[in-house]
Design a protein around this motif. Structure first.
Motif, short mmCIF file in Angstrom:
data_model
loop_
_atom_site.label_atom_id
_atom_site.label_comp_id
_atom_site.label_asym_id
_atom_site.label_seq_id
_atom_site.Cartn_x
_atom_site.Cartn_y
_atom_site.Cartn_z
N ALA A 121 -112.26 -20.53 35.93
CA ALA A 121 -113.53 -20.67 36.67
C ALA A 121 -114.43 -21.26 35.67
O ALA A 121 -115.38 -21.63 35.90
CB ALA A 121 -113.94 -19.45 37.24
N GLU A 122 -114.51 -20.54 34.37
CA GLU A 122 -115.53 -20.69 33.46
C GLU A 122 -115.17 -22.13 32.76
O GLU A 122 -116.43 -22.96 32.71
CB GLU A 122 -115.44 -19.76 32.15
N ARG A 123 -114.04 -22.63 32.80
CA ARG A 123 -113.98 -24.08 32.29
C ARG A 123 -114.35 -25.07 33.31
O ARG A 123 -115.16 -26.23 33.07
CB ARG A 123 -112.59 -24.53 32.15
N ARG A 124 -114.38 -24.60 34.88
CA ARG A 124 -114.87 -25.45 35.70
C ARG A 124 -116.34 -25.54 35.73
O ARG A 124 -116.96 -26.65 35.94
CB ARG A 124 -114.34 -24.86 37.05
N ARG A 125 -116.98 -24.31 35.52
CA ARG A 125 -118.58 -24.42 35.46
C ARG A 125 -119.07 -25.19 34.25
O ARG A 125 -119.90 -25.96 34.26
CB ARG A 125 -118.88 -22.92 35.17
N GLU A 126 -118.17 -24.84 33.00
CA GLU A 126 -118.63 -26.12 31.98
C GLU A 126 -118.51 -27.25 32.26
O GLU A 126 -119.24 -28.02 31.91
CB GLU A 126 -117.73 -25.44 30.80
N GLU A 127 -117.34 -27.88 32.76
CA GLU A 127 -117.28 -29.06 33.14
C GLU A 127 -118.24 -29.74 34.22
O GLU A 127 -118.75 -30.66 34.18
CB GLU A 127 -115.89 -29.29 33.67
N ASP A 128 -118.78 -28.73 35.21
CA ASP A 128 -119.59 -28.98 36.17
C ASP A 128 -120.98 -29.33 35.49
O ASP A 128 -121.65 -30.24 35.81
CB ASP A 128 -119.71 -28.00 37.39
N GLU A 129 -121.30 -28.42 34.45
CA GLU A 129 -122.54 -28.62 33.70
C GLU A 129 -122.76 -29.93 33.14
O GLU A 129 -123.76 -30.50 32.83
CB GLU A 129 -122.78 -27.37 33.00
N ARG A 130 -121.51 -30.15 32.32
CA ARG A 130 -121.41 -31.36 31.50
C ARG A 130 -121.54 -32.59 32.22
O ARG A 130 -122.37 -33.45 31.82
CB ARG A 130 -120.35 -31.35 30.83
N ARG A 131 -120.88 -32.69 33.41
CA ARG A 131 -121.07 -33.56 34.30
C ARG A 131 -122.52 -33.79 35.08
O ARG A 131 -123.08 -34.86 35.02
CB ARG A 131 -120.01 -33.71 35.75
N GLU B 190 -124.73 -35.28 32.28
CA GLU B 190 -124.43 -36.93 32.14
C GLU B 190 -125.23 -37.62 33.24
O GLU B 190 -125.70 -38.59 32.98
CB GLU B 190 -123.22 -37.06 32.11
N LEU B 191 -125.11 -37.06 34.51
CA LEU B 191 -125.77 -37.78 35.66
C LEU B 191 -127.32 -37.73 35.44
O LEU B 191 -127.83 -38.83 35.60
CB LEU B 191 -125.17 -37.25 37.00
N ARG B 192 -127.68 -36.61 35.02
CA ARG B 192 -129.07 -36.36 34.74
C ARG B 192 -129.45 -37.69 33.75
O ARG B 192 -130.54 -38.39 33.95
CB ARG B 192 -129.41 -35.18 34.35
N GLU B 193 -128.86 -37.74 32.75
CA GLU B 193 -129.13 -38.60 31.78
C GLU B 193 -129.05 -40.07 32.14
O GLU B 193 -129.87 -40.74 31.75
CB GLU B 193 -128.35 -38.42 30.51
N ALA B 194 -128.04 -40.49 32.80
CA ALA B 194 -127.88 -41.91 33.41
C ALA B 194 -128.85 -41.97 34.19
O ALA B 194 -129.65 -42.94 34.28
CB ALA B 194 -126.68 -41.80 34.17
N TRP B 195 -129.42 -41.13 35.10
CA TRP B 195 -130.69 -41.37 35.93
C TRP B 195 -131.95 -41.62 35.22
O TRP B 195 -132.74 -42.56 35.35
CB TRP B 195 -130.90 -40.21 36.86
N ARG B 196 -132.10 -40.80 34.18
CA ARG B 196 -133.52 -41.03 33.36
C ARG B 196 -133.28 -42.31 32.75
O ARG B 196 -134.27 -43.11 32.58
CB ARG B 196 -133.42 -39.73 32.31
N ARG B 197 -131.92 -42.84 32.09
CA ARG B 197 -131.92 -44.14 31.54
C ARG B 197 -132.26 -45.14 32.60
O ARG B 197 -132.78 -46.31 32.21
CB ARG B 197 -130.55 -44.25 30.89
#
Length: 56
Positions: free
Chosen positions: A17-27, A30-37
């Motif tokens: 569950a912790e790995r899933r949370r970390e992966e979700d946060e990382r993704r 990434e999406l937030r940064e792509a939106w900003r760019r």
């Protein structure tokens, strides 16, 4: 004996569950940064750009 197996299973599930949370946060980051760019809040320097919506 069953208690030990239950504890081990609970620990593995918690780690997964912790790995899933970390992966979700990382993704999400990434999406937030792509939106900003791709959706700059102000025109690029030196370019005309489009006027902002709602401004006259």
């Amino acid at each position: 004996m069953t208690d030990r197996r239950d504890e081990e299973r609970d620990r593995r599930e918690g780690e997964a569950a912790e790995r899933r949370r970390e992966e979700d946060e990382r993704r999400s980051n990434e999406l937030r940064e792509a939106w900003r760019r791709n959706h700059p809040s102000r025109p690029e320097e030196g370019g005309e750009g489009r006027p902002a919506k709602g401004r006259a």
